[in-house]
Structure formats: C-alpha cells, structure tokens
Design an enzyme around this catalytic site. Sequence first.
Site, PDB file in Angstrom:
ATOM      1  CE1 TYR A 142      -3.141   0.388   5.315  1.00 11.82           C
ATOM      2  CE2 TYR A 142      -3.583  -1.935   5.704  1.00 11.82           C
ATOM      3  CZ  TYR A 142      -3.370  -0.872   4.837  1.00 11.82           C
ATOM      4  OH  TYR A 142      -3.388  -1.099   3.487  1.00 11.82           O
TER       5      TYR A 142
ATOM      6  CE  LYS B 239      -1.532  -4.082   3.449  1.00 11.82           C
ATOM      7  NZ  LYS B 239      -1.825  -5.396   2.838  1.00 11.82           N
TER       8      LYS B 239
ATOM      9  CB  SER C 153      -0.880  -0.019   1.251  1.00 11.36           C
ATOM     10  OG  SER C 153      -1.431   1.250   1.491  1.00 11.36           O
TER      11      SER C 153
HETATM   12  C1  WQD Z   1      -8.649  10.181   1.400  1.00 10.00           C
HETATM   13  C2  WQD Z   1      -8.808  11.667   1.645  1.00 10.00           C
HETATM   14  C3  WQD Z   1      -9.086  12.220   3.959  1.00 10.00           C
HETATM   15  C4  WQD Z   1     -12.948  10.313   4.522  1.00 10.00           C
HETATM   16  C5  WQD Z   1      -6.080   5.043   3.295  1.00 10.00           C
HETATM   17  C6  WQD Z   1      -4.963   4.077   3.613  1.00 10.00           C
HETATM   18  C7  WQD Z   1      -4.411   3.506   2.332  1.00 10.00           C
HETATM   19  C8  WQD Z   1      -5.523   2.879   1.531  1.00 10.00           C
HETATM   20  C9  WQD Z   1      -6.632   3.887   1.276  1.00 10.00           C
HETATM   21  C10 WQD Z   1      -5.551   0.543   2.078  1.00 10.00           C
HETATM   22  C11 WQD Z   1      -8.042  12.140   2.862  1.00 10.00           C
HETATM   23  C12 WQD Z   1     -10.324  12.591   3.153  1.00 10.00           C
HETATM   24  C13 WQD Z   1     -11.763  10.761   3.966  1.00 10.00           C
HETATM   25  C14 WQD Z   1     -13.947  11.242   4.888  1.00 10.00           C
HETATM   26  C15 WQD Z   1     -12.550  13.033   4.120  1.00 10.00           C
HETATM   27  N1  WQD Z   1      -6.066   1.765   2.188  1.00 10.00           N
HETATM   28  N2  WQD Z   1     -11.580  12.104   3.765  1.00 10.00           N
HETATM   29  N3  WQD Z   1     -13.714  12.584   4.666  1.00 10.00           N
HETATM   30  O1  WQD Z   1      -6.295   7.998   4.119  1.00 10.00           O
HETATM   31  O2  WQD Z   1      -5.583   8.463   1.705  1.00 10.00           O
HETATM   32  O3  WQD Z   1      -5.593   6.116   2.554  1.00 10.00           O
HETATM   33  O4  WQD Z   1      -7.074   4.368   2.552  1.00 10.00           O
HETATM   34  O5  WQD Z   1      -4.643   0.133   1.442  1.00 10.00           O
HETATM   35  O6  WQD Z   1      -3.451   2.538   2.681  1.00 10.00           O
HETATM   36  O7  WQD Z   1      -3.915   4.800   4.238  1.00 10.00           O
HETATM   37  O8  WQD Z   1      -7.752   7.301   2.163  1.00 10.00           O
HETATM   38  O9  WQD Z   1     -10.117   7.568   1.621  1.00 10.00           O
HETATM   39  O10 WQD Z   1      -9.435   7.546   4.064  1.00 10.00           O
HETATM   40  O11 WQD Z   1      -8.897   9.521   2.637  1.00 10.00           O
HETATM   41  O12 WQD Z   1     -12.342  14.251   3.935  1.00 10.00           O
HETATM   42  O13 WQD Z   1     -15.055  10.880   5.415  1.00 10.00           O
HETATM   43  O14 WQD Z   1     -10.180  11.938   1.906  1.00 10.00           O
HETATM   44  O15 WQD Z   1      -8.815  13.210   4.929  1.00 10.00           O
HETATM   45  O16 WQD Z   1      -7.562  13.449   2.611  1.00 10.00           O
HETATM   46  P1  WQD Z   1      -6.265   7.579   2.695  1.00 10.00           P
HETATM   47  P2  WQD Z   1      -9.131   7.939   2.657  1.00 10.00           P
END
Ligand code: WQD
Length: 349
Positions: A155, A159, A131
């Site tokens: 998490y 990885k 990831s």
């Molecule tokens: C994306 C953006 C949030 C939810 C994680 C893991 C990564 C992969 C994908 C597994 C960020 C913003 C999110 C919400 C928001 N998973 N957001 N409101 O954190 O980039 O990655 O998930 O492999 O390994 O680290 O993904 O979708 O949680 O967030 O504003 O309700 O959306 O702050 O900027 P992230 P995400």
Amino acid sequence: MEEKLVLVTGGAGFIGTHTVVQLLKEGFRVSIIDNFDNSVKEALDRVKEVVGPALAAKIEFHFVDLRNKDDLDKVFAKSKFDGVIHFAGRKAVGESVEYPRRYFDNNLIGTINLYEVMAKYNCKKMVFSSSSTVYGQPEKVPCLEDTELKAMNPYGRTKLFLEEIARDISQAEPDWQIILLRYFNPVAAHESGKIGEDPKGIPNNLMPYIQQVAVGRLPELNVYGHDYPTRDGTAIRDYIHVMDLADGHIAALKKLFTPDFKGCVPYNLGTGRGTSVLEMVAAFEKASGKKIPMKLCPRRAGDATAVYAAVDKAAKELGWKAKYGIEEMCRDQWNWASKNPWGYQGKKA
Ligand code: WQD
C-alpha cells in the site's frame, strides 16, 4: 465568479464524502466518480441530506472504475473540469500485504488512466491523496516534507510510486499543477453524525476498531505493543479530524487556482501533535462514557514507534491549520458510531 467544477474520484469514501460536503459549502460544483469497491451509494445519499437539496443539486455521480479508460473518457467528454481531487484507491496496509497485485492494479493503473485522460482534455490541476505512510518508520519526528521517503508495504509503495509519477509528469510537462497531500491518521466524522468511516470487515485501523468495541460489535481492543520507548509504552500517531482534512483539500485546490503555484508540491496534513494508543482509548472512553476492554499484545509488524507531522509548510503556503483536538475527534467519532452502530448498511439480518 463562475462556479468551478471539480471532479472527485472516490467521492463516496470516508475522506471523499467529507470533502464533497466542504466543496459544496465553498461554492464548487462537484462530479463524483466511484466504483463502490470500498464504499456504498448510501454514503452519497447521506451527503445530500447533510448539504440540503439546493447544494445536493450540484452533485453529479458517475459509477465508473478508473481502470476502465473508455468510461473515464466519457466523463471528461461530457464536462469541463477545472480540477481533480483524486481519492480513489485501496488503503488497507494488511490487505495490501495479502493482495499486492490488487493494490498495484487499483491504485496505479487507475491513477495512470486518470493522468492520461486529464491530459487529453487539458485538465492539469490535481490534488492527490497521499499518506504519511511514505515516511515509512521515520528515524526523526516530526516528519518534514523533505524527510527521506520509504515504503514498508505494498500500500505504502503505491503511494510512493504515485508521488514519483506525479513528480516525473510535472518535470516533463511544467503546465501541470499538482499538490500531494500526505494524510497522517484520519479519524472522526461530520458533526451531523450522518457520514463517517464505515470499513468493510474487521477494521485495520485503531479508531474504527475502538468504535466497534464501544457499540458492542467487537469484544475487546488488541493493543499492539506496550513496550515502545514512549511515555506509556504504546505507539504514538498524529490523529487528524476528517473535517480538518477536508478543509485541507479545499485550501490545496484554491492554491492550484492561484497563478503563482507551479509544479508538484507535497504538504503534510496533520495536527503536529502525537497521541498514544492508551491516550486515545482514554479520550474515547471519556467522550462516549463506554469502557473499552483491552488486551495487551505484541507489536504489529511494520508499525513505527512514533509518527507525527511537521505542520509549518501547509500553514505558511496553504494557509491551513488543523482546528480540532483529540476530544472533538472522539466526540464526533462517538456521535457517528452511536447513531450508526452498523455503519451505512445497518445490521445484517
Ligand atoms: C495506529 C496505532 C497500531 C489497531 C495506517 C496507514 C496510514 C493511514 C492510517 C491510509 C498503531 C495501533 C491499531 C488496533 C492497535 N491509512 N492499533 N490496535 O498504522 O498508523 O496508519 O492507517 O492512508 O497510511 O499506514 O494506523 O490506525 O492502523 O494504527 O493497537 O486494533 O494503533 O499498532 O500503533 P497506522 P492504525
């Protein structure tokens, strides 16, 4: 050419199901291991609908938890696997902070058992689901595969540990062929709308959350942070269509069957393009025709300003490049959501 048999751990999950569809279309036979810890059997029934009866007959399923080494051994004793694609593991950042032992138990013990049993049966070709989280909060973007690795949460640490374990095994036993695929942000769904992401509980990730607001399951989207140094103040990520991700696994698997591939090599699976939260919301509203109410909130702990992939290495060495853009991602995400507003299980009575 004799059909190759591939073991897919976590094959009932979001990326697993989409990869199984593509493997079957590519002429592989598939054995799936899943414990339904974070997936449901209905997802496999849907996969069979998507591929049709002839290819569905090439799927074998084992209800096995990788932490049960004896059960895992029985699966390998029964079939000669040409290679393994290893998805099985828990993957929610927030949950991992709350329950780190569960993550170390699931993700580490399960994978170590898998390596042991694979070695016993001399199956030494592995595509591992890593990831972009191993890049932590990158100082520089795009993230190159030789960027310094660091983990920001349990998490991410699993990885990172599992990548290091793969490198150590490969160093000690050069006959292992291992590819580490670093996914950026997987979204969207198969064009049929029959399979897609169906997270249990309140979604952690942006797209499933937006999807649940669009179908009326959640009232509004919390936008975590609008004071980032970006074009619109919201954080930037490299969202990638799950079908592109699935095809990236096929390309990696085929690479393992080429005699010149040696050792343990990481590849980014991303588009190389960054999209902000507000841009993603606007694209989803356009694709769905639904208004997504939003609430601007403080930044979420551990989030980075911008994370997106350098994509040249996968293009050059795997002959793989992402095909879909944000519009298609939102189109397919909405198609899945509108047909399955309550996921695989349907609305709880
Ligand atoms: C994306 C953006 C949030 C939810 C994680 C893991 C990564 C992969 C994908 C597994 C960020 C913003 C999110 C919400 C928001 N998973 N957001 N409101 O954190 O980039 O990655 O998930 O492999 O390994 O680290 O993904 O979708 O949680 O967030 O504003 O309700 O959306 O702050 O900027 P992230 P995400």
